[in-house]
Every structure is written in structure tokens, then in C-alpha cells.
Design an enzyme around this catalytic site. Structure first.
Site, PDB file in Angstrom:
ATOM      1  CB  CYS A  89      -1.063  -0.055   1.218  1.00  0.00           C
ATOM      2  SG  CYS A  89      -2.269  -1.374   1.086  1.00  0.00           S
ATOM      3  CD  GLN A 159      -6.624  -6.042   3.143  1.00  0.00           C
ATOM      4  OE1 GLN A 159      -6.098  -5.169   3.305  1.00  0.00           O
ATOM      5  NE2 GLN A 159      -7.102  -6.633   1.951  1.00  0.00           N
ATOM      6  NE  ARG A 214     -21.081   3.880  -0.001  1.00  0.00           N
ATOM      7  CZ  ARG A 214     -19.994   3.007  -0.013  1.00  0.00           C
ATOM      8  NH1 ARG A 214     -18.969   3.465   1.087  1.00  0.00           N
ATOM      9  NH2 ARG A 214     -19.696   2.218  -0.722  1.00  0.00           N
ATOM     10  CB  SER A 240      -9.287   1.547   2.602  1.00  0.00           C
ATOM     11  OG  SER A 240      -8.863   0.227   2.341  1.00  0.00           O
ATOM     12  CG  HIS A 341      -6.111   2.187  -0.250  1.00  0.00           C
ATOM     13  ND1 HIS A 341      -4.984   2.767  -0.661  1.00  0.00           N
ATOM     14  CD2 HIS A 341      -5.625   0.968   0.573  1.00  0.00           C
ATOM     15  CE1 HIS A 341      -3.763   2.037  -0.142  1.00  0.00           C
ATOM     16  NE2 HIS A 341      -4.452   1.013   0.465  1.00  0.00           N
ATOM     17  CB  CYS A 371      -0.540   0.198   7.776  1.00  0.00           C
ATOM     18  SG  CYS A 371      -2.360  -0.061   7.117  1.00  0.00           S
ATOM     19  N   GLY A 373       1.651  -4.105   3.524  1.00  0.00           N
ATOM     20  CA  GLY A 373       1.782  -5.678   3.576  1.00  0.00           C
ATOM     21  C   GLY A 373       3.327  -5.850   4.219  1.00  0.00           C
TER      22      GLY A 373
END
Length: 385
Positions: A89, A159, A214, A240, A341, A371, A373
Site C-alpha cells: 500500500c 489484512q 457517501r 478503505s 484507496h 501501513c 503488507g
């Protein structure tokens, strides 16, 4: 002492899964922000020495060194190379680090950093599974490693599992997560309505604003969702969004600033990356932030604005508990829970937003962390000029 300056930073709107950017080739998304970057800075594109882009799941239309493909798809000079980075990420934040390190070392003067990702076209991990299947490789990257199993056993590397571990470790309830998620949507909608993203965003096709936030979400709707993990606290509302988009920025040396008549907007004050438990996976921004503050001698109170990626609500809430940061300085325009994301692009998307918000508010220091992986986290501190 050498300096690395941010001259310009732009991004596409972030498209929601199956939305207005879903059919766009990821190279065309990247080409779009590259063309805008060249146009806004007025640089001779042939003077760029490298293009460093983040991208995950680099198969199909994202394969073949997409950084190079984006540059060529933009119609820019063929003699400029490109390289694609995968730090999960944090890939495009790492692209910024590599670009800045090239400039700080004195070996490069003008480098583009960015990222692109179309998750509608290539769902997360789907591409790697499809590529591995003909080879008989049907399990994840850790399965079959004797060394990994000896160290971590059969603990799930996932995750959602990591997010649940964070929620349990820091005592973060589902209600606290949903309250945070609702705030993310409200902040993002306020930013859109007030035009805070207008300067940083380059519309693509008919998409002019971020599609994720939203207006109709509510505590009642969030409470009705089922947890992703049975018996857990994490729901889609606190995670995300799967998204599409691209972002790019120009990093320049002091010599390049003078030679090309550029107007730098910020300097890279600090960059680092740290790591911890890969099973818990998503809590590394906590020690990474502590490391960055120790290295710079800054306190968290000296940081005017923070962008920490909202992979899941517990990631940010645990970070807030540990750092003591003022929540009113953190993700002030919403985050990935609302805005989305697009994995390989999010790092530069966050830094682009951070730069523009520092300018809007008059802040000096901005800190970004994510953060990643493998239990990793990048930290970048920029100083507005």
C-alpha cells in the site's frame, strides 16, 4: 546540504469500484497526471531523469513496468526511463522516497514520483492468483516456506485478521470504528463542497470529483453491516474502499530549481521506513512515527497536519492513542474510508492532499504514514515553503 523539493503534485479524482474510472487503462490514468504535471510546471520533459511509479498486482494492463508505459502513453520523450515499485500500500510513497533519495544523493536533479492502480479492472490479489494458477501455485506467498513457518507458524497473514488484532490489542470497539468512519465521510464531503480538492485534482473524462464519499451513510446503516470476520468488529464501512486512480509529483534539486526556473512548494524534511510484526501487519505506523520524530527531533505537537492511510479504522485509532496526536489535525479532509484507496497511487495521493492543505491552512510541517503488507510503514515529513 542537499535538498529535495516538491515542485508540483497532482492527482485524478479517485473513482469507486465500477465507477467512472473503471474502464480506464491504468497506463492512461498515469499518463493523464504526467501530462498535467509537465503542463503545470512548464519543464522540458526530456530533462526528467527517471519516472518512479508505485503499482501492485502488476499483471495484465499493469504489467511490463507500468511507470515506463505511463510516460510513453502520455506522449513524452522516449529517452526518459521508468521503474515500478511495489511496497504494497505504500508503493507510491516509497516512489517519492526513491525519487528524493536520488536527488539528495546528488546523482539526479529532476525525478517524477507517482502511482497508478485500477482495482476495478484488476481486483486486489486476483491478478497474482490468476498468474500463479497455471504454474500450480494456488496458495499465498508464504505457504511452503519452511523458514516462515518456523518463525510464524500457521498464523493467518491477512489484512482483516491484522485489523482485528489491532482492534483487540488497543481495545477499539466497533462503535468507535463506525464513529470514525462516519467522520471520514463527513470531512471528505465538506472538503469536496468547499472546493478544497479542486486545485490538486485533474478531472478524467466525465469524473471531476472523488466518487467514494457517501452522503447517505448513517450510524444505522453502518450498524446493520455484517463483520468481515465472524465474531469480529471490522465491517466494510470501517475499511478503505476499492478504488481507481493515479497521482504524480515532481521532485527537484536546488540546482534544477535554478536551472529550470521552478518554484518549489515544499521540501522533503525527513523520509524513513520501519517494520514490525507481519502477522498484525497494520500497526507499523506507530513505531515508524516514533522513529521519524526521534530522528528529526520534532514532537507530534510540532506537526501541523497528518495524513495516515485509513486502511481500516483501527489503524488510525490505535495510532492516535499511541502518539497522542490531535485528531483535529489528522486526515482533516477525510481518508481512504471515504475517498478510497487505489493501492499503488494512494501514497502520492495522500502527499498531494497534504501539500495542498498545508498551503491552504498555512501549516509548516506535514507528516504522512501508511501501513503496508509485511508489517511495514513509510513516514515522510514535508515542510511547506
Amino acid at each position: 546540504m542537499a535538498e529535495a523539493y516538491i515542485v508540483e503534485a497532482v492527482r485524478t479524482p479517485v473513482g469507486r469500484r465500477g465507477g467512472g474510472l473503471g474502464a480506464a487503462h491504468p497506463a492512461d490514468l498515469g499518463a493523464h497526471v504526467l501530462k498535467a504535471l509537465v503542463e503545470r510546471t512548464g519543464i522540458d520533459p526530456a530533462a526528467v531523469e527517471d519516472v518512479v511509479f508505485g503499482c501492485l498486482d502488476t499483471v495484465g494492463p499493469q504489467a511490463g513496468d507500468i511507470a515506463r508505459t505511463c510516460w510513453l502513453a502520455a506522449g513524452l520523450p522516449q529517452e526518459v526511463p521508468g521503474v515500478t515499485v511495489d511496497r504494497q500500500c505504500g508503493s507510491s510513497q516509497q516512489a517519492v522516497h526513491f525519487a528524493a533519495q536520488g536527488v539528495l544523493s546528488g546523482t539526479q536533479d529532476l525525478v517524477v514520483a507517482g502511482g497508478t492502480q485500477n482495482m476495478t479492472m484488476i481486483p486486489i490479489a486476483y491478478a497474482s492468483r490468476q498468474a500463479a494458477a497455471p504454474l500450480g501455485l494456488t496458495q499465498g506467498p508464504y505457504a511452503g516456506s519452511e523458514g516462515w513457518r518456523a518463525r510464524y507458524g500457521d498464523a493467518p497473514v491477512d489484512q482483516f485478521h491484522g485489523a482485528e488484532l489491532i482492534a483487540a490489542t488497543w481495545g477499539i470497539t466497533r462503535r468507535a470504528q463506525e464513529e470514525y468512519a462516519l467522520r471520514s465521510h463527513r470531512r471528505a464531503l465538506r472538503a469536496i463542497d468547499e472546493g478544497r480538492f479542486a486545485r490538486e485534482t485533474v478531472p478524467y473524462g466525465g469524473v471531476t470529483v472523488d466518487e467514494g464519499p457517501r452522503r447517505d451513510t448513517s450510524p444505522e446503516k453502518m450498524a446493520a453491516l455484517k463483520p468481515v470476520v465472524d465474531g469480529g468488529t471490522i465491517t466494510a464501512a470501517c475499511s478503505s474502499q476499492i478504488s481507481d486512480g493515479a497521482a504524480a509529483m515532481l521532485i527537484a534539486s536546488e540546482r534544477a530549481v535554478r536551472a529550470h526556473g521552478l518554484a518549489p512548494r515544499a521540501r522533503i524534511h525527513h523520509l524513513s521506513v520501519r517494520a514490525e510484526d507481519p502477522i498484525r501487519m497494520l500497526s507499523a505506523p506507530i513505531p515508524a512515527t516514533a522513529h521519524a520524530l526521534e530522528k528529526t527531533g520534532l514532537t507530534i505537537d510540532a506537526i501541523d497536519l497528518v495524513e495516515i492511510n485509513e486502511a481500516f479504522a483501527p489503524v488510525v485509532l490505535a495510532w492516535l492513542k499511541e502518539t497522542g496526536a490531535d485528531p483535529d489535525r489528522v486526515n482533516v479532509n477525510g481518508g481512504a474510508i471515504a475517498l478510497g484507496h487505489p493501492l499503488g497511487a494512494t501514497g502520492v495521493r495522500l502527499m498531494t492532499t497534504l501539500l495542498h492543505e498545508l498551503e491552504r491552512t498555512g501549516g509548516r510541517y506535514g507528516l504522512q504514514t501508511m501501513c503496508e503488507g509485511g508489517g511495514q510503514a513509510n513516514v515522510t515529513i514535508i515542510e511547506r515553503l
